[in-house]
Design a protein around this motif. Structure first.
Motif, PDB file in Angstrom:
ATOM      1  N   TYR B   9      24.324  20.723  -0.671  1.00  0.00           N
ATOM      2  CA  TYR B   9      22.942  21.213  -0.613  1.00  0.00           C
ATOM      3  C   TYR B   9      22.079  20.253   0.198  1.00  0.00           C
ATOM      4  O   TYR B   9      21.233  20.677   0.981  1.00  0.00           O
ATOM      5  N   GLY B  10      22.308  18.962  -0.013  1.00  0.00           N
ATOM      6  CA  GLY B  10      21.513  17.951   0.672  1.00  0.00           C
ATOM      7  C   GLY B  10      21.648  18.045   2.182  1.00  0.00           C
ATOM      8  O   GLY B  10      20.650  18.000   2.914  1.00  0.00           O
ATOM      9  N   ILE B  11      22.860  18.217   2.651  1.00  0.00           N
ATOM     10  CA  ILE B  11      23.071  18.322   4.096  1.00  0.00           C
ATOM     11  C   ILE B  11      22.449  19.611   4.626  1.00  0.00           C
ATOM     12  O   ILE B  11      21.711  19.607   5.609  1.00  0.00           O
ATOM     13  N   ARG B  12      22.727  20.710   3.919  1.00  0.00           N
ATOM     14  CA  ARG B  12      22.149  21.988   4.371  1.00  0.00           C
ATOM     15  C   ARG B  12      20.626  21.889   4.416  1.00  0.00           C
ATOM     16  O   ARG B  12      19.994  22.326   5.398  1.00  0.00           O
ATOM     17  N   ALA B  13      20.043  21.307   3.370  1.00  0.00           N
ATOM     18  CA  ALA B  13      18.586  21.189   3.313  1.00  0.00           C
ATOM     19  C   ALA B  13      18.073  20.347   4.476  1.00  0.00           C
ATOM     20  O   ALA B  13      17.115  20.729   5.164  1.00  0.00           O
ATOM     21  N   ALA B  14      18.709  19.226   4.713  1.00  0.00           N
ATOM     22  CA  ALA B  14      18.254  18.337   5.779  1.00  0.00           C
ATOM     23  C   ALA B  14      18.341  19.030   7.131  1.00  0.00           C
ATOM     24  O   ALA B  14      17.441  18.884   7.975  1.00  0.00           O
ATOM     25  N   VAL B  15      19.411  19.783   7.321  1.00  0.00           N
ATOM     26  CA  VAL B  15      19.548  20.486   8.594  1.00  0.00           C
ATOM     27  C   VAL B  15      18.454  21.546   8.737  1.00  0.00           C
ATOM     28  O   VAL B  15      17.855  21.699   9.800  1.00  0.00           O
ATOM     29  N   TYR B  16      18.156  22.218   7.640  1.00  0.00           N
ATOM     30  CA  TYR B  16      17.102  23.238   7.720  1.00  0.00           C
ATOM     31  C   TYR B  16      15.738  22.610   8.006  1.00  0.00           C
ATOM     32  O   TYR B  16      14.967  23.122   8.829  1.00  0.00           O
ATOM     33  N   VAL B  17      15.452  21.493   7.338  1.00  0.00           N
ATOM     34  CA  VAL B  17      14.193  20.798   7.593  1.00  0.00           C
ATOM     35  C   VAL B  17      14.130  20.383   9.061  1.00  0.00           C
ATOM     36  O   VAL B  17      13.091  20.531   9.720  1.00  0.00           O
ATOM     37  N   THR B  18      15.227  19.899   9.575  1.00  0.00           N
ATOM     38  CA  THR B  18      15.281  19.500  10.983  1.00  0.00           C
ATOM     39  C   THR B  18      14.954  20.678  11.897  1.00  0.00           C
ATOM     40  O   THR B  18      14.099  20.584  12.784  1.00  0.00           O
ATOM     41  N   LEU B  19      15.626  21.781  11.636  1.00  0.00           N
ATOM     42  CA  LEU B  19      15.392  22.977  12.444  1.00  0.00           C
ATOM     43  C   LEU B  19      13.917  23.346  12.464  1.00  0.00           C
ATOM     44  O   LEU B  19      13.333  23.605  13.521  1.00  0.00           O
ATOM     45  N   GLN B  20      13.287  23.346  11.305  1.00  0.00           N
ATOM     46  CA  GLN B  20      11.885  23.751  11.220  1.00  0.00           C
ATOM     47  C   GLN B  20      10.950  22.700  11.801  1.00  0.00           C
ATOM     48  O   GLN B  20       9.930  23.037  12.407  1.00  0.00           O
ATOM     49  N   SER B  21      11.309  21.428  11.625  1.00  0.00           N
ATOM     50  CA  SER B  21      10.460  20.379  12.198  1.00  0.00           C
ATOM     51  C   SER B  21      10.464  20.445  13.709  1.00  0.00           C
ATOM     52  O   SER B  21       9.484  20.094  14.372  1.00  0.00           O
ATOM     53  N   LEU B  22      11.571  20.933  14.263  1.00  0.00           N
ATOM     54  CA  LEU B  22      11.638  21.093  15.719  1.00  0.00           C
ATOM     55  C   LEU B  22      10.580  22.093  16.190  1.00  0.00           C
ATOM     56  O   LEU B  22      10.065  21.993  17.296  1.00  0.00           O
ATOM     57  N   GLU B  23      10.262  23.040  15.315  1.00  0.00           N
ATOM     58  CA  GLU B  23       9.225  24.034  15.639  1.00  0.00           C
ATOM     59  C   GLU B  23       7.853  23.572  15.164  1.00  0.00           C
ATOM     60  O   GLU B  23       6.903  24.344  15.176  1.00  0.00           O
TER      61      GLU B  23
END
Ligand code: FES
Ligand code: FES
Lengths: 145, 145
Positions: B9-23
């Motif tokens: 969950y932690g990795i998935r969450a971090a990747v999702y946060v990254t994706l959104q922070s890029l926007e």
DNA sequence: ATAAATTAGGATAAAATTGTCCTTTATTGG
DNA sequence: CCAATAAAGGACAATTTTATCCTAATTTAT
């Protein structure tokens, strides 16, 4: 860390049985638990799974115990033990926890994960109990510490 | 299968946060749980661990949420997340469950195990959140299914 | 200031894994 | 046949991991 505790015990137990069968000795659950430093009753359950899966052989009664035939020492590869105890999630599971690993709709780690898993798989499918018992026999490796 | 559920969950969450922070978007626990298909309250705990370890950044209050700075998207490698959540047993643990992995008194699987673990380690130490978020962005990979 | 939104954190609860205990069944030797 | 020995198996207990819920603290907008 990679296998369940049950699976770790299972592999250690199987290797110990192999080592002793090479000497022609049948071993009891008590001795196995002692020699691989694992809880005896729990180990007993795991040995049941291994015998049900025809990985090792058990004999009840006086002078009974666990043993493994010479051919099986070569034929039984680690992947068979892992599969018997942990199932095949090690092959079908996704590294990031998606329902199953699926190259059609892969998780972000899929490619990199697959490389490693393939190596793991090859390793498990190619190493036999005999091979592992050998290092023990010559005192190079240990089943407890 | 290799990481704990919390770590997945932690990795998935971090990747999702990254994706959104890029926007340029900050995201809430609720949205994260939804988008990575993980239990929200549990995910919240994990996000706490990630923020305490300075992997992502959190902002309280209205319009708050989680975000990650552009430089950290490159600097944060998977091994940092794994270490923050699962500790370093992935590096120090023995494949067959002996107290710790120890080349001086190795278990029968030590050599073969080390090969694979080294590959895993290299993989984790070299893949960044940015890299993982990229595949997502172009629709090649998925965080839920 | 106050209300609303949002993370932080503590206390539990549920589920899964690990571990124990006791009874049954099979085998052997006397 | 009987007693002793050993695995098989069922029931249960402890621990760890996963998951939920509720309250507190922080920030923003009005
Ligand atoms: S889909 Fe995640 S590892 Fe294959
Ligand atoms: S001692 Fe077992 S993996 Fe190194």
């Amino acid at each position: 860390m990679m296998f369940s505790k049950a699976c770790e015990y299972g592999i250690r137990a199987a290797v110990y049985v192999t080592l002793q069968s090479l000497e022609g000795r049948r071993v009891s659950v008590g001795e196995i638990g002692e020699e691989i430093d694992a809880p005896v009753a729990f180990t007993a359950k795991i040995l049941q799974q291994l015998t049900r899966n025809n990985i090792i052989h058990s004999v009840k009664g006086l002078h009974g115990g666990f043993e493994i035939e010479r051919v099986d020492m070569d034929n039984v590869k680690l992947n068979m033990i892992v599969k018997a105890i942990d199932g095949d999630k090690i092959y079908t599971g996704c590294g990031l926890g998606l329902k199953e690993c699926n190259a059609q709709k892969p998780c972000p780690l899929h490619d990199k994960f697959l490389d490693i898993r393939t190596d793991l798989r090859n390793m498990l499918e190619s190493t036999s109990l005999f091979e592992l018992a050998n290092g023990l026999e010559v005192g190079l490796t240990y089943l407890k510490r």
